[in-house]
Design a protein around this motif. Structure first.
Motif, PDB file in Angstrom:
ATOM      1  N   HIS A 209      37.456 -24.087 -10.880  1.00  0.00           N
ATOM      2  CA  HIS A 209      37.437 -24.712 -12.207  1.00  0.00           C
ATOM      3  C   HIS A 209      36.814 -23.752 -13.217  1.00  0.00           C
ATOM      4  N   VAL A 210      37.069 -23.989 -14.476  1.00  0.00           N
ATOM      5  CA  VAL A 210      36.449 -23.188 -15.522  1.00  0.00           C
ATOM      6  C   VAL A 210      35.049 -23.728 -15.775  1.00  0.00           C
ATOM      7  N   MET A 211      34.223 -22.912 -16.400  1.00  0.00           N
ATOM      8  CA  MET A 211      32.864 -23.327 -16.728  1.00  0.00           C
ATOM      9  C   MET A 211      32.568 -22.917 -18.154  1.00  0.00           C
ATOM     10  N   SER A 212      32.194 -23.872 -18.985  1.00  0.00           N
ATOM     11  CA  SER A 212      31.798 -23.586 -20.351  1.00  0.00           C
ATOM     12  C   SER A 212      30.303 -23.336 -20.390  1.00  0.00           C
ATOM     13  N   ALA A 213      29.806 -22.860 -21.532  1.00  0.00           N
ATOM     14  CA  ALA A 213      28.371 -22.655 -21.685  1.00  0.00           C
ATOM     15  C   ALA A 213      27.626 -23.975 -21.555  1.00  0.00           C
ATOM     16  N   ALA A 214      28.224 -25.075 -22.034  1.00  0.00           N
ATOM     17  CA  ALA A 214      27.596 -26.391 -21.917  1.00  0.00           C
ATOM     18  C   ALA A 214      27.551 -26.839 -20.465  1.00  0.00           C
ATOM     19  N   GLU A 215      28.623 -26.577 -19.720  1.00  0.00           N
ATOM     20  CA  GLU A 215      28.618 -26.932 -18.300  1.00  0.00           C
ATOM     21  C   GLU A 215      27.606 -26.103 -17.531  1.00  0.00           C
ATOM     22  N   ALA A 216      27.421 -24.852 -17.932  1.00  0.00           N
ATOM     23  CA  ALA A 216      26.393 -24.023 -17.307  1.00  0.00           C
ATOM     24  C   ALA A 216      25.016 -24.613 -17.562  1.00  0.00           C
ATOM     25  N   ALA A 217      24.794 -25.135 -18.770  1.00  0.00           N
ATOM     26  CA  ALA A 217      23.522 -25.769 -19.099  1.00  0.00           C
ATOM     27  C   ALA A 217      23.268 -26.970 -18.207  1.00  0.00           C
ATOM     28  N   THR A 219      24.532 -27.586 -15.292  1.00  0.00           N
ATOM     29  CA  THR A 219      24.359 -27.161 -13.901  1.00  0.00           C
ATOM     30  C   THR A 219      22.963 -26.603 -13.678  1.00  0.00           C
ATOM     31  N   LEU A 220      22.485 -25.759 -14.599  1.00  0.00           N
ATOM     32  CA  LEU A 220      21.150 -25.177 -14.466  1.00  0.00           C
ATOM     33  C   LEU A 220      20.070 -26.259 -14.529  1.00  0.00           C
ATOM     34  N   ALA A 221      20.238 -27.205 -15.435  1.00  0.00           N
ATOM     35  CA  ALA A 221      19.232 -28.248 -15.603  1.00  0.00           C
ATOM     36  C   ALA A 221      19.332 -29.338 -14.540  1.00  0.00           C
ATOM     37  N   GLY A 222      20.470 -29.403 -13.858  1.00  0.00           N
ATOM     38  CA  GLY A 222      20.706 -30.501 -12.922  1.00  0.00           C
ATOM     39  C   GLY A 222      20.231 -30.257 -11.509  1.00  0.00           C
ATOM     40  N   GLY A 223      19.651 -29.092 -11.231  1.00  0.00           N
ATOM     41  CA  GLY A 223      19.191 -28.812  -9.873  1.00  0.00           C
ATOM     42  C   GLY A 223      17.929 -27.986  -9.882  1.00  0.00           C
ATOM     43  N   THR A 224      17.207 -28.034  -8.763  1.00  0.00           N
ATOM     44  CA  THR A 224      16.025 -27.187  -8.609  1.00  0.00           C
ATOM     45  C   THR A 224      16.466 -25.934  -7.872  1.00  0.00           C
ATOM     46  N   TRP A 225      16.925 -24.963  -8.634  1.00  0.00           N
ATOM     47  CA  TRP A 225      17.489 -23.756  -8.049  1.00  0.00           C
ATOM     48  C   TRP A 225      16.378 -22.750  -7.749  1.00  0.00           C
ATOM     49  N   SER A 226      16.527 -22.055  -6.626  1.00  0.00           N
ATOM     50  CA  SER A 226      15.555 -21.003  -6.309  1.00  0.00           C
ATOM     51  C   SER A 226      15.915 -19.691  -6.982  1.00  0.00           C
ATOM     52  N   ARG A 227      17.218 -19.534  -7.261  1.00  0.00           N
ATOM     53  CA  ARG A 227      17.692 -18.262  -7.803  1.00  0.00           C
ATOM     54  C   ARG A 227      18.925 -18.502  -8.666  1.00  0.00           C
ATOM     55  N   LEU A 228      19.221 -17.524  -9.532  1.00  0.00           N
ATOM     56  CA  LEU A 228      20.486 -17.477 -10.258  1.00  0.00           C
ATOM     57  C   LEU A 228      21.040 -16.072 -10.155  1.00  0.00           C
ATOM     58  N   LEU A 229      22.265 -15.962  -9.691  1.00  0.00           N
ATOM     59  CA  LEU A 229      22.995 -14.692  -9.722  1.00  0.00           C
ATOM     60  C   LEU A 229      24.205 -14.892 -10.619  1.00  0.00           C
ATOM     61  N   TYR A 230      24.248 -14.142 -11.731  1.00  0.00           N
ATOM     62  CA  TYR A 230      25.416 -14.140 -12.611  1.00  0.00           C
ATOM     63  C   TYR A 230      26.157 -12.839 -12.381  1.00  0.00           C
ATOM     64  N   LEU A 231      27.413 -12.951 -11.969  1.00  0.00           N
ATOM     65  CA  LEU A 231      28.255 -11.793 -11.683  1.00  0.00           C
ATOM     66  C   LEU A 231      29.557 -11.972 -12.450  1.00  0.00           C
ATOM     67  N   GLY A 232      29.724 -11.205 -13.515  1.00  0.00           N
ATOM     68  CA  GLY A 232      30.927 -11.386 -14.309  1.00  0.00           C
ATOM     69  C   GLY A 232      30.867 -10.671 -15.633  1.00  0.00           C
ATOM     70  N   VAL A 248      29.453 -14.536 -20.531  1.00  0.00           N
ATOM     71  CA  VAL A 248      30.731 -15.042 -21.031  1.00  0.00           C
ATOM     72  C   VAL A 248      31.245 -16.176 -20.146  1.00  0.00           C
ATOM     73  N   PHE A 249      31.360 -17.358 -20.746  1.00  0.00           N
ATOM     74  CA  PHE A 249      31.962 -18.521 -20.100  1.00  0.00           C
ATOM     75  C   PHE A 249      33.284 -18.813 -20.808  1.00  0.00           C
ATOM     76  N   GLN A 250      33.926 -19.918 -20.481  1.00  0.00           N
ATOM     77  CA  GLN A 250      35.170 -20.271 -21.166  1.00  0.00           C
ATOM     78  C   GLN A 250      35.271 -21.785 -21.309  1.00  0.00           C
ATOM     79  N   ARG A 251      35.958 -22.183 -22.361  1.00  0.00           N
ATOM     80  CA  ARG A 251      36.214 -23.605 -22.630  1.00  0.00           C
ATOM     81  C   ARG A 251      37.668 -23.744 -23.030  1.00  0.00           C
ATOM     82  N   HIS A 252      38.410 -24.508 -22.207  1.00  0.00           N
ATOM     83  CA  HIS A 252      39.854 -24.660 -22.421  1.00  0.00           C
ATOM     84  C   HIS A 252      40.539 -23.293 -22.474  1.00  0.00           C
ATOM     85  N   GLY A 253      40.085 -22.373 -21.629  1.00  0.00           N
ATOM     86  CA  GLY A 253      40.701 -21.057 -21.563  1.00  0.00           C
ATOM     87  C   GLY A 253      40.290 -20.109 -22.670  1.00  0.00           C
ATOM     88  N   ILE A 254      39.410 -20.576 -23.567  1.00  0.00           N
ATOM     89  CA  ILE A 254      38.953 -19.753 -24.683  1.00  0.00           C
ATOM     90  C   ILE A 254      37.545 -19.256 -24.391  1.00  0.00           C
TER      91      ILE A 254
END
Length: 383
Positions: A209-217, A219-232, A248-254
């Motif tokens: 699935h695609v991920m927008s900047a809002a969806e990233a927010a 996801t980050l706020a919705g879990g107690t993550w030990s780490r974040l790896l951004y590769l892209g 860089v994220f995307q929303r509706h392919g933009i």
């Protein structure tokens, strides 16, 4: 000054560009002694010699493939000469003398402007023996104390082997305006997600699935993550606007960027876990006068450890052979899951350096392993 761990000598080397010259200062802390200034000065007429030797940016051949045949860090003859020049021009003799002491050394390097592109790990400290700085010291990046002192939040460290979040290729596959492209335009390689790759307990997003900047927010706020790896895909800032650097994220392919400015302004919306890795197109912002890019944003949002890349790495799909960028990302991933991430990453870099010395091929060159640098905040755990 904060010691990484154990009994050792800790050095802090600060280098600032002054036109064609370099101003430098050196602090030192022993096993029990507090940090004290021991030397400083100006290295004259170094900029042109150093910058002309660092032809790091990958070049493309007529068929679109990455041409590393004359890259200063991928050609063995050029790389040895570059390492020798950098050591002779930029390392103060008093530091070289101190590194000869039979003890463990940590060197914290605060380098701004064009000096931030120096592959410090590969710099030669004894050309006759082909001895590199990383072989005598643990290297970390140093930031202004004000960045740590004014951070908006501080993540609670958790077991680094607990579930982490991995974001791979969240942006559009191709962007005709910016020229950005996915690292893996098709399916993720087995080397990344198979046995020996990313940890089985980690969440890999965006997946199918695609991920927008809002969806990233969320996801980050919705879990107690030990780490974040951004590769892209990463957008590099500019001297005038370091805050324009973006994940860089995307929303509706933009294209839907999360800029450093947005992240700095609203860290609670995009909370960072204790350990963050940003792997892609030159995520460092130290080459700019003002520190306001992605590493600083990650620290402000809570990160205690941030690892990033100094320059753009060739995507594996455009490389002649091997998966060196994928291997680099996995090395960071495994290091961040360890008890002592800085030392674990150094061990991997030393393995690559040994391989480069024994049989220099592009995949083991400092173009890859010397692109990485890390910042460990005071109180951020064992390095």
């Amino acid at each position: 000054m904060t010691l990484i761990a154990g009994r050792q000598a800790v050095w802090r080397l600060t280098l600032e560009p002054m036109g064609a010259h370099v101003a430098w200062s050196l602090l030192h802390a022993g096993d029990t002694s507090p940090a004290s200034a021991i030397a400083g000065g100006v290295i004259r007429d170094s900029r042109d010699a150093v910058t002309s030797s660092l032809a790091i940016a990958p070049r493309r051949s007529a068929d679109g493939q990455i041409d590393l045949s004359r890259n200063s860090l991928a050609d063995p003859i050029l790389e040895r000469a570059t390492a020798r020049l950098l050591g002779a021009r930029l390392l103060p003799p008093v530091l070289l003398e101190g590194l000869r002491e039979n003890r463990r050394h940590t060197v914290q390097i605060a380098a701004r402007g064009w000096l931030a592109n120096v592959p410090w790990e590969a710099v030669s400290i004894d050309d006759r023996a082909n001895l590199r700085l990383i072989e005598r010291a643990v290297l970390v990046s140093a930031m202004s104390p004000g960045i740590e002192a004014t951070r908006a939040r501080s993540a609670i460290p958790v077991d680094p082997t607990a579930p982490g979040l991995v974001i791979v290729d969240a942006g559009p596959a191709e962007d005709g305006i910016t020229g950005e492209s996915a690292i893996y335009p098709g399916r993720l390689p087995a080397e990344l997600i198979g046995s020996g790759g990313l940890a089985a307990g980690d969440t890999v997003a965006p997946g199918k699935h695609v991920m927008s900047a809002a969806e990233a927010a969320r996801t980050l706020a919705g879990g107690t993550w030990s780490r974040l790896l951004y590769l892209g895909q990463l957008t590099v800032g500019s001297p005038e606007r370091p805050e324009a650097a973006a994940l860089v994220f995307q929303r509706h392919g933009i294209r839907d960027p999360l800029t450093a400015g947005m992240w700095l302004a609203d860290p609670a919306r995009w909370p960072a876990p204790a350990r963050v890795a940003l792997i892609g197109c030159g995520s460092d912002d130290a080459r700019f006068t003002e520190a306001g890019g992605l590493p600083v944003a990650a620290i402000n949002a809570g990160a205690q450890l941030v690892t990033w890349t100094r320059w753009t790495l060739p995507a594996d799909r455009l490389h002649s052979s091997g998966l060196p960028t994928t291997e680099l990302a996995l090395a960071v991933h495994h290091a961040h899951r360890s008890e002592s991430p800085i030392r674990a990453l150094r061990d991997w870099q030393l393995e690559k350096l040994e391989a480069w010395k024994a049989d220099p091929v592009q995949e083991t060159s400092p173009l890859y392993w010397a692109a990485l640098t890390s910042y460990l905040a005071p109180g951020g755990g064992r390095g």
